[in-house]
Design a protein around this motif. Structure first.
Motif, short mmCIF file in Angstrom:
data_model
loop_
_atom_site.label_atom_id
_atom_site.label_comp_id
_atom_site.label_asym_id
_atom_site.label_seq_id
_atom_site.Cartn_x
_atom_site.Cartn_y
_atom_site.Cartn_z
N PHE A 128 5.77 9.21 -5.55
CA PHE A 128 5.16 9.89 -4.40
C PHE A 128 4.41 11.15 -4.83
N TRP A 129 5.05 11.94 -5.67
CA TRP A 129 4.43 13.19 -6.13
C TRP A 129 3.16 12.89 -6.93
N GLN A 130 3.23 11.90 -7.80
CA GLN A 130 2.07 11.53 -8.61
C GLN A 130 0.91 11.11 -7.72
N ALA A 131 1.20 10.26 -6.71
CA ALA A 131 0.15 9.78 -5.83
C ALA A 131 -0.44 10.91 -4.99
N PHE A 147 0.83 -1.20 0.00
CA PHE A 147 0.00 0.00 0.00
C PHE A 147 0.87 1.26 0.00
N LEU A 148 1.89 1.30 0.87
CA LEU A 148 2.75 2.47 0.92
C LEU A 148 3.62 2.59 -0.32
N ARG A 149 4.08 1.48 -0.85
CA ARG A 149 4.85 1.53 -2.09
C ARG A 149 4.02 2.12 -3.21
N ASP A 150 2.74 1.78 -3.23
CA ASP A 150 1.87 2.26 -4.29
C ASP A 150 1.65 3.76 -4.22
N VAL A 151 1.77 4.35 -3.03
CA VAL A 151 1.63 5.81 -2.91
C VAL A 151 2.99 6.48 -2.86
N GLY A 152 4.02 5.76 -3.25
CA GLY A 152 5.34 6.37 -3.40
C GLY A 152 6.23 6.34 -2.19
N LEU A 153 5.74 5.83 -1.07
CA LEU A 153 6.57 5.71 0.13
C LEU A 153 7.26 4.35 0.09
N ASN A 154 8.20 4.24 -0.84
CA ASN A 154 8.85 2.96 -1.13
C ASN A 154 10.10 2.72 -0.29
N LEU A 155 10.51 3.69 0.49
CA LEU A 155 11.59 3.50 1.45
C LEU A 155 10.94 3.30 2.82
N GLN A 156 11.09 2.11 3.38
CA GLN A 156 10.40 1.75 4.62
C GLN A 156 11.37 1.00 5.53
N ALA A 157 11.44 1.40 6.79
CA ALA A 157 12.36 0.75 7.72
C ALA A 157 11.81 0.76 9.13
N ALA A 158 12.10 -0.32 9.84
CA ALA A 158 11.76 -0.43 11.26
C ALA A 158 13.07 -0.56 12.05
N ILE A 159 13.20 0.27 13.08
CA ILE A 159 14.41 0.27 13.90
C ILE A 159 14.00 0.10 15.36
N PRO A 160 14.28 -1.06 15.96
CA PRO A 160 14.02 -1.21 17.40
C PRO A 160 14.84 -0.18 18.18
N LEU A 161 14.22 0.46 19.15
CA LEU A 161 14.92 1.50 19.89
C LEU A 161 16.17 0.96 20.58
#
Length: 249
Positions: A60-63, A12-26
């Motif tokens: 991202f801009w297009q979405a 879903f996020l990739r489709d709206v251009g947020l294709n960089l995604q990361a989880a970092i445990p504190l």
């Protein structure tokens, strides 16, 4: 409700251009960054992870444009930061869909909390320094941006590299290895030299009425890395018009 560790990779996020995604445990943050986080946001003690989202390339801009046009009746035409609001809306929807309506989260960026996003990007290998003083991504070049940083009680698998890179690997930089130095050569303001980046030269040139860099950066466009991911002219002009207003202030 998430109960097992899975990779953060939202279609879903990739489709709206947020294709960089990361989880970092504190608990996996370097000590300095962890201290900075808790100092800037004492509420961080109530959360398990940082989730960082960014865009690479023009999707991202297009979405965002499509979303704003479809929701024009709900959007304040005077909204100062429409791309920020779009990013927040999309990430909130992702969290609700992925973790449930009762998920606990807190936005740090965009927001009132300060944390070095470039330091996080460096940990994730999203960011290297460039002569232009903006981060360069190994795939997307100069055409990426951080959009959202949120504290969340999620349980995604850590996106940090499993092993520390060797000192030799760490020393390899896209820009240091570049033979053409095309950005430096193309800059009409001569804002980059061996001493670094000269913001005063950049601003003095950009503020001229006939400047080629009023709504674009000639040096940035000259960079050969990730050219296939270049933003549209419309997006470039939007961002640089915004930055010109900011610099004038």
């Amino acid at each position: 409700m998430q109960d097992v560790q899975t990779k953060l990779d939202s279609a879903f996020l990739r489709d709206v251009g947020l294709n960089l995604q990361a989880a970092i445990p504190l608990e996996q943050l370097p000590e300095t960054l962890r201290q900075q986080l808790h100092q800037a946001c004492p509420q961080a003690a109530d959360f398990r992870q940082l989730l960082l989202f960014g865009n690479g390339g023009p999707r991202f801009w297009q979405a965002a444009q499509t979303h704003m046009e479809a929701n024009a009746n709900l959007t304040n035409a005077q909204e100062a930061h429409p791309l920020d609001q779009f990013s927040i809306t999309m990430v909130e929807q992702f969290i609700r869909d992925e973790l449930g309506a009762e998920a606990s989260y807190l936005f740090l960026y965009p927001g009132s909390f300060t944390l070095n996003l470039q330091s996080l990007g460096s940990l994730l290998a999203w960011h290297q320094n460039s002569p232009l003083m903006i981060g360069i991504h190994p795939e997307f070049g100069l055409w990426s941006a951080y959009r959202v940083l949120v504290l969340c009680n999620s349980n995604f698998a850590s996106s940090l590299p499993l092993q520390q890179r060797s000192a030799e690997q760490k020393s390899v930089s896209i820009c240091v290895a570049c033979q053409t130095r095309a950005c430096v050569q193309a800059c009409p303001a001569n804002a980059m030299d061996h001493a670094g980046f000269h913001l005063d030269r950049c601003w003095q040139y950009r503020s001229q009425e006939e400047s080629m860099c009023r709504v674009r950066c000639v040096a940035r466009l000259a960079c050969p890395v990730g050219t296939e991911h270049r933003y549209s002219d419309e997006q470039i002009h939007y961002h640089y018009a915004q930055s010109l207003v900011f610099m004038r202030k």
